[in-house]
Design an enzyme around this catalytic site. Sequence first.
Site, PDB file in Angstrom:
ATOM      1  N   LYS A 276      12.528 -38.953  27.660  1.00  0.00           N
ATOM      2  CA  LYS A 276      11.830 -38.005  28.530  1.00  0.00           C
ATOM      3  C   LYS A 276      12.155 -36.570  28.105  1.00  0.00           C
ATOM      4  O   LYS A 276      13.211 -36.321  27.512  1.00  0.00           O
ATOM      5  CB  LYS A 276      12.291 -38.193  29.979  1.00  0.00           C
ATOM      6  N   ARG A 350       9.112 -51.919  35.098  1.00  0.00           N
ATOM      7  CA  ARG A 350       8.338 -53.169  35.171  1.00  0.00           C
ATOM      8  C   ARG A 350       9.016 -54.290  34.402  1.00  0.00           C
ATOM      9  O   ARG A 350       8.840 -55.459  34.727  1.00  0.00           O
ATOM     10  CB  ARG A 350       6.902 -52.905  34.684  1.00  0.00           C
TER      11      ARG A 350
HETATM   12  N1  BES Z   1      11.016 -43.805  36.684  1.00  0.00           N
HETATM   13  C1  BES Z   1       9.787 -43.468  36.056  1.00  0.00           C
HETATM   14  C2  BES Z   1       8.688 -43.107  37.063  1.00  0.00           C
HETATM   15  C3  BES Z   1       8.873 -41.819  37.835  1.00  0.00           C
HETATM   16  C4  BES Z   1       8.282 -40.647  37.376  1.00  0.00           C
HETATM   17  C5  BES Z   1       9.550 -41.808  39.037  1.00  0.00           C
HETATM   18  C6  BES Z   1       8.413 -39.485  38.124  1.00  0.00           C
HETATM   19  C7  BES Z   1       9.678 -40.648  39.758  1.00  0.00           C
HETATM   20  C8  BES Z   1       9.106 -39.484  39.308  1.00  0.00           C
HETATM   21  C9  BES Z   1       9.290 -44.654  35.221  1.00  0.00           C
HETATM   22  O1  BES Z   1      10.268 -45.446  34.673  1.00  0.00           O
HETATM   23  C10 BES Z   1       8.504 -44.077  34.103  1.00  0.00           C
HETATM   24  O2  BES Z   1       9.092 -43.423  33.291  1.00  0.00           O
HETATM   25  N2  BES Z   1       7.217 -44.349  34.073  1.00  0.00           N
HETATM   26  C11 BES Z   1       6.366 -43.874  33.052  1.00  0.00           C
HETATM   27  C12 BES Z   1       5.440 -44.987  32.656  1.00  0.00           C
HETATM   28  C13 BES Z   1       4.653 -44.724  31.414  1.00  0.00           C
HETATM   29  C14 BES Z   1       5.563 -44.649  30.214  1.00  0.00           C
HETATM   30  C15 BES Z   1       3.634 -45.823  31.248  1.00  0.00           C
HETATM   31  C16 BES Z   1       5.574 -42.667  33.602  1.00  0.00           C
HETATM   32  O3  BES Z   1       5.208 -42.689  34.762  1.00  0.00           O
HETATM   33  O4  BES Z   1       5.371 -41.731  32.843  1.00  0.00           O
HETATM   34 MN    MN Z   2      10.925 -44.713  32.791  1.00  0.00          MN
END
Ligand code: BES
Ligand code: MN
Length: 494
Positions: A276, A350
């Site tokens: 990230k 997931r």
């Molecule tokens: N934990 C994150 C989702 C999240 C984002 C929670 C912002 C709270 C605030 C999750 O693991 C994630 O990173 N999801 C990705 C999925 C994508 C790579 C398909 C996302 O939402 O960008």
């Molecule tokens: Mn994630």
Amino acid sequence: MNVDLTTSPVEALKSLVIGIYEEGELTPTAKKIDKLTHGYLSNIIEKNMFQAKLGQTHFLFYPAETKIECLLLVGCGKPDTLSATGFRKIIIQAIKAIMTVKIKQFTFCLAEIEVKGRSLPWKVKQCVETVYQGVYQFDLFKTEKEPIYLKDISIHLAQNKQFDACKEALHQGIAISNGVILTKNLANTPSNICTPAFIAEQAKALAKQHEQISIHILEEKDMEKLGMGALLAVSQGSAQEAKFICLEYKNAKKSQAPIALIGKGITFDTGGNSLKSPDNMVGMKYDMCGAATVLGTFHAIAELKLSVNAVGIIAAVENMPGGTAYKPEDILTSLSGQTIEVISTDAEGRLVLADALTYCERYQPETVIDIATLTGAVVVALGTHATGMVSNYPPLANALLKAGEESHDRVWELPLWDEYQEQIKSPFADMANTGGRAAGSITAGCFLSRFAKKFHWAHLDVAGTAAMMMGTSERMATGRPVPLLVQYFLDQGK
Ligand code: BES
Ligand code: MN
Ligand code: ZN
């Protein structure tokens, strides 16, 4: 803090908060005080010295002809239009004001305010929960702690009618608040302390505290034996050992199939090798809010001694990048036997939930609800007000929608149509772990649905509701969706 009901006459109260409507109309208690003080309040209002805008507050001290020391006026806006949100705002603003004075006891004369379509016990319960929300602080790691003088809160009932129902509502409101506080505290604890092992210890402590709760924990070697390849892949880059925590709450007939809750417990989500950006990483200690919700909900249902059977599963894992971490294009074999191609190591939630859903089958649950901070896309779609939901069983979805309205911890359903399943096709494995930018929350739900074929299932995406992440200085866990889930269990226990 202590919260109770009181039916004492207004004349006997020393510190109290009363509601005033915008167009000068007085609430019943305000009317009484106005009479006692020969029109003190109506004079203030006539001269527009207090406009009674929704949530506006003003203190009056030692009004003549009364025993009152401290009288807080709070604006209720226009009469007959107050919503649940407005009611909560009034209480939050009142608490904020009260916290600025050094007074130990305060009586809330706010249950008498009309809230559209809501009963007196509902108002009592919301008042309790909102009061606890208003006084909540997380100062464990502050060297200078702000003192809280407020110790006792009484909720005033103008009459004895419905007293028993209000007492029950009070009891529920306190149990829900205790669950919410547990969830918030665990969620707010940073990942250098709140590791998978730490969550396991908290879960053990909870099981010890409540006779009806039992616990067992799987270590990584146990998970390897079982073949939890999806969960373990997420964990393999971390120095922290994953913990797979299984709780059981038994307080109904043995023959009654349990309701299972599954919580995403990523103690920190760096994104892994699909790292990230720094801005997107702040807030990722909250990626275990689903897990914290399972514990908070179990605490509340045990305190209420609800006659239900429940299973709580927590997949506690840290998602780190590095030389041992899993990578994009790796192919994993999940506990179900289905294979998964990793497109993004940041779609880790997931993966751990897939194995948890499969593991859950052994309890032969009637219903399974997973709770996860799963996608940023749900925040784009619904913001911070509603939890996103997908389900494979409309009656379950409807029950959760209803529980959301009742608890005012609301959910909104997204479609789980077959068409969306196309997006997670992989040329190399049974499925890919991402489905592109379009409908990101739904394709995440589609992915989970492939592991939830053997039971009625709903997935709650709480990425927007479990914690406030707007701006770095305003981050805070909310304790949602504990109120929603406790309400769902209350409805099932009936
Ligand atoms: N934990 C994150 C989702 C999240 C984002 C929670 C912002 C709270 C605030 C999750 O693991 C994630 O990173 N999801 C990705 C999925 C994508 C790579 C398909 C996302 O939402 O960008
Ligand atoms: Mn994630
Ligand atoms: Zn995550």
